[in-house]
Design an enzyme around this catalytic site. Sequence first.
Site, PDB file in Angstrom:
ATOM      1  N   LYS A  35     -35.172  22.511  75.753  1.00  0.00           N
ATOM      2  CA  LYS A  35     -35.767  21.383  76.488  1.00  0.00           C
ATOM      3  C   LYS A  35     -36.597  20.510  75.557  1.00  0.00           C
ATOM      4  O   LYS A  35     -36.465  19.283  75.558  1.00  0.00           O
ATOM      5  CB  LYS A  35     -36.658  21.941  77.604  1.00  0.00           C
ATOM      6  CG  LYS A  35     -37.770  21.036  78.093  1.00  0.00           C
ATOM      7  CD  LYS A  35     -38.587  21.733  79.163  1.00  0.00           C
ATOM      8  CE  LYS A  35     -39.887  21.062  79.508  1.00  0.00           C
ATOM      9  NZ  LYS A  35     -40.959  21.227  78.510  1.00  0.00           N
ATOM     10  N   ARG A 106     -43.739  14.312  80.087  1.00  0.00           N
ATOM     11  CA  ARG A 106     -44.562  14.068  78.908  1.00  0.00           C
ATOM     12  C   ARG A 106     -43.726  13.558  77.726  1.00  0.00           C
ATOM     13  O   ARG A 106     -44.177  12.733  76.927  1.00  0.00           O
ATOM     14  CB  ARG A 106     -45.234  15.397  78.546  1.00  0.00           C
ATOM     15  CG  ARG A 106     -45.948  15.437  77.243  1.00  0.00           C
ATOM     16  CD  ARG A 106     -47.282  14.765  77.332  1.00  0.00           C
ATOM     17  NE  ARG A 106     -47.991  14.809  76.063  1.00  0.00           N
ATOM     18  CZ  ARG A 106     -49.144  14.211  75.845  1.00  0.00           C
ATOM     19  NH1 ARG A 106     -49.727  13.514  76.802  1.00  0.00           N
ATOM     20  NH2 ARG A 106     -49.724  14.292  74.681  1.00  0.00           N
ATOM     21  N   ASP A 130     -46.604  18.456  82.615  1.00  0.00           N
ATOM     22  CA  ASP A 130     -47.440  19.514  83.180  1.00  0.00           C
ATOM     23  C   ASP A 130     -48.913  19.139  83.116  1.00  0.00           C
ATOM     24  O   ASP A 130     -49.359  18.530  82.158  1.00  0.00           O
ATOM     25  CB  ASP A 130     -47.279  20.796  82.356  1.00  0.00           C
ATOM     26  CG  ASP A 130     -45.886  21.357  82.479  1.00  0.00           C
ATOM     27  OD1 ASP A 130     -45.297  21.217  83.554  1.00  0.00           O
ATOM     28  OD2 ASP A 130     -45.418  21.938  81.498  1.00  0.00           O
ATOM     29  N   ASP A 317     -46.346  28.129  74.913  1.00  0.00           N
ATOM     30  CA  ASP A 317     -45.343  28.110  75.988  1.00  0.00           C
ATOM     31  C   ASP A 317     -44.862  29.509  76.382  1.00  0.00           C
ATOM     32  O   ASP A 317     -44.051  29.641  77.296  1.00  0.00           O
ATOM     33  CB  ASP A 317     -44.134  27.254  75.587  1.00  0.00           C
ATOM     34  CG  ASP A 317     -44.492  25.784  75.486  1.00  0.00           C
ATOM     35  OD1 ASP A 317     -45.567  25.400  75.991  1.00  0.00           O
ATOM     36  OD2 ASP A 317     -43.705  25.019  74.893  1.00  0.00           O
TER      37      ASP A 317
HETATM   38  N1  EPU Z   1     -53.398  16.261  71.519  1.00  0.00           N
HETATM   39  C1  EPU Z   1     -54.422  15.356  71.415  1.00  0.00           C
HETATM   40  N2  EPU Z   1     -54.133  14.078  71.048  1.00  0.00           N
HETATM   41  C2  EPU Z   1     -52.869  13.684  70.771  1.00  0.00           C
HETATM   42  C3  EPU Z   1     -51.808  14.601  70.874  1.00  0.00           C
HETATM   43  C4  EPU Z   1     -52.108  15.910  71.256  1.00  0.00           C
HETATM   44  O1  EPU Z   1     -55.579  15.693  71.649  1.00  0.00           O
HETATM   45  O2  EPU Z   1     -52.667  12.513  70.426  1.00  0.00           O
HETATM   46  C5  EPU Z   1     -53.699  17.656  71.902  1.00  0.00           C
HETATM   47  C6  EPU Z   1     -53.133  18.008  73.256  1.00  0.00           C
HETATM   48  O3  EPU Z   1     -54.000  17.599  74.288  1.00  0.00           O
HETATM   49  C7  EPU Z   1     -53.015  19.525  73.142  1.00  0.00           C
HETATM   50  C8  EPU Z   1     -52.662  19.732  71.682  1.00  0.00           C
HETATM   51  O4  EPU Z   1     -53.061  18.540  71.004  1.00  0.00           O
HETATM   52  O5  EPU Z   1     -54.232  20.135  73.431  1.00  0.00           O
HETATM   53  C9  EPU Z   1     -51.203  20.010  71.403  1.00  0.00           C
HETATM   54  O6  EPU Z   1     -50.401  19.003  71.940  1.00  0.00           O
HETATM   55  P1  EPU Z   1     -48.978  18.592  71.343  1.00  0.00           P
HETATM   56  O7  EPU Z   1     -49.019  17.145  71.082  1.00  0.00           O
HETATM   57  O8  EPU Z   1     -48.624  19.515  70.225  1.00  0.00           O
HETATM   58  O9  EPU Z   1     -48.044  18.915  72.578  1.00  0.00           O
HETATM   59  P2  EPU Z   1     -46.982  17.969  73.261  1.00  0.00           P
HETATM   60  O10 EPU Z   1     -46.178  17.271  72.259  1.00  0.00           O
HETATM   61  O11 EPU Z   1     -47.647  17.199  74.347  1.00  0.00           O
HETATM   62  C10 EPU Z   1     -45.114  19.792  73.268  1.00  0.00           C
HETATM   63  C11 EPU Z   1     -44.266  20.462  74.297  1.00  0.00           C
HETATM   64  C12 EPU Z   1     -45.096  21.424  75.104  1.00  0.00           C
HETATM   65  C13 EPU Z   1     -45.719  22.444  74.163  1.00  0.00           C
HETATM   66  C14 EPU Z   1     -46.524  21.727  73.067  1.00  0.00           C
HETATM   67  C15 EPU Z   1     -47.102  22.656  72.024  1.00  0.00           C
HETATM   68  C16 EPU Z   1     -42.637  18.769  74.807  1.00  0.00           C
HETATM   69  C17 EPU Z   1     -42.081  17.820  75.792  1.00  0.00           C
HETATM   70  N3  EPU Z   1     -43.695  19.461  75.190  1.00  0.00           N
HETATM   71  O12 EPU Z   1     -46.109  19.073  73.987  1.00  0.00           O
HETATM   72  O13 EPU Z   1     -44.202  22.098  75.980  1.00  0.00           O
HETATM   73  O14 EPU Z   1     -46.568  23.300  74.884  1.00  0.00           O
HETATM   74  O15 EPU Z   1     -45.682  20.775  72.397  1.00  0.00           O
HETATM   75  O16 EPU Z   1     -46.096  23.407  71.427  1.00  0.00           O
HETATM   76  O17 EPU Z   1     -42.122  18.936  73.705  1.00  0.00           O
HETATM   77  C18 EPU Z   1     -43.524  23.328  77.846  1.00  0.00           C
HETATM   78  O18 EPU Z   1     -42.376  23.258  77.431  1.00  0.00           O
HETATM   79  O19 EPU Z   1     -43.872  24.098  78.771  1.00  0.00           O
HETATM   80  C19 EPU Z   1     -44.553  22.489  77.245  1.00  0.00           C
HETATM   81  C20 EPU Z   1     -45.687  22.177  77.831  1.00  0.00           C
END
Ligand code: EPU
Length: 435
Positions: A35, A106, A130, A317
Amino acid sequence: MSSASRDLAPPSGDDRFVVRGGARLTGHVTVPGAKNSVLKLMAASLLAAPGRTVLDNVPAIADVPVMAGILEGLGATVELADGTCAVAWDGEPDWHAPPGAVRRIRASVTTLGPLIARVGRARLALPGGDRIGARSIGMHLEGLEAMGATVEESGDDVEVAADRLRGADITLDFPSVGATENLMMAAVLADGATTIDNAAREPEVQDLARMLVAMGARIEGIGEPTLRVEGVDELEPVTWRTCPDRIEAGTWAVAAAVTGGDVRIEPVRPADLRMPLIKLRATGVDVTEDGAGLRVRGGPLESTDVVTLPYPGFPTDMQAQMMVLLSQARGTSMCTENVFESRFSFVDELTRLGAEIEIDGHHAIIRGPRRLKGATVRALDVRAGAAGVIAGLVAEGTTTVRDVHHIDRGYGRFVERLRALGADIERRTAVGERR
Ligand code: EPU
């Protein structure tokens, strides 16, 4: 083949899964594409010159048609068929993504970098997904500003523009998956060289980087903490196979282990799951690896400690699923969440089933084993939902998992595949009809 928008069914908000606990899972399960990779690969099609990007190993999850709807709103023609997704662009994409679909997932934020790189402008509603923390996009926007973009936020929208992005040296505060992906996709068509330091190294980020290289991008350091990107003038559409979903594989592994089952899971790249496999083995689970997959056999479980961290650390995750396993392990375990600030809300659901878990800030202390008894729990996010189902598999009696649209976002045909492994589970719609 069908047009993506026709598949854009409303979320199945009132559906529930009814699980009767006690079955051992046995047999074989096939893992689809990831995903968290496929949605970004779809966004990457925006970067290609007019033509057709074809993705295969595409999972049958609800987020895929939502992302397809976003790309259609930007002017693409998207065809979704069993396991494939073809995205065709015949001119320049539009710059204003449809806000309704954007707010639902997201991953929609990863259209930002490609749009600015390709058309010089993007307007995006602040993305959804989420509810597991603040999830700001500050790092995405700061990185784009460093590359010469202007950013304006108005209400719930953000508008970013740049006539031509220029390469920059960017150091991320945290190895954010989405920020790394967005900035890498912006950099591949920028003028000159970009470095992204403290970059995310998740296998899905690597999958995207490799697809970009196949399209003609120049990226070095894939899988390392510093990515170096040299901008090029044009990228070509390609055919690409999505990498296997390590989180789905890990979810099946936990379900097999906690039910005392014996399940073969493939395809799996064991290196993608190194830390979860270390932790499963530490609890006494028998995991054997071969080139194509894993065999997971459950037995008596012992406590262990788990700390979530960016890859190659233990994935956030898999935290909720692991917590269910630890609730059945002998002794006291500690689970520390470092990636998201609100990812323990599922604990209330698990304690309602009889688990003994105490929260202290970002630590959860789990005392086990505790006998779980069936009750009604909510799927609060995609992984917490999967964990609720796993808890139902070991609980005595009947567990009802509500709000399963969250589970549908990340696990295709979950009920059917669990039943094929021997689980006693069914899906009920709001009107009580079975599917
Ligand atoms: N964060 C910030 N500022 C930013 C970007 C991120 O503060 O500009 C913080 C977030 O709030 C969080 C942390 O950094 O506390 C990590 O966020 P990240 O950007 O790495 O996560 P994401 O890209 O939003 C993806 C996955 C998530 C997974 C995370 C971490 C997708 C669509 N989602 O999210 O997947 O948990 O990376 O590995 O790729 C899931 O599949 O259940 C899921 C939530």
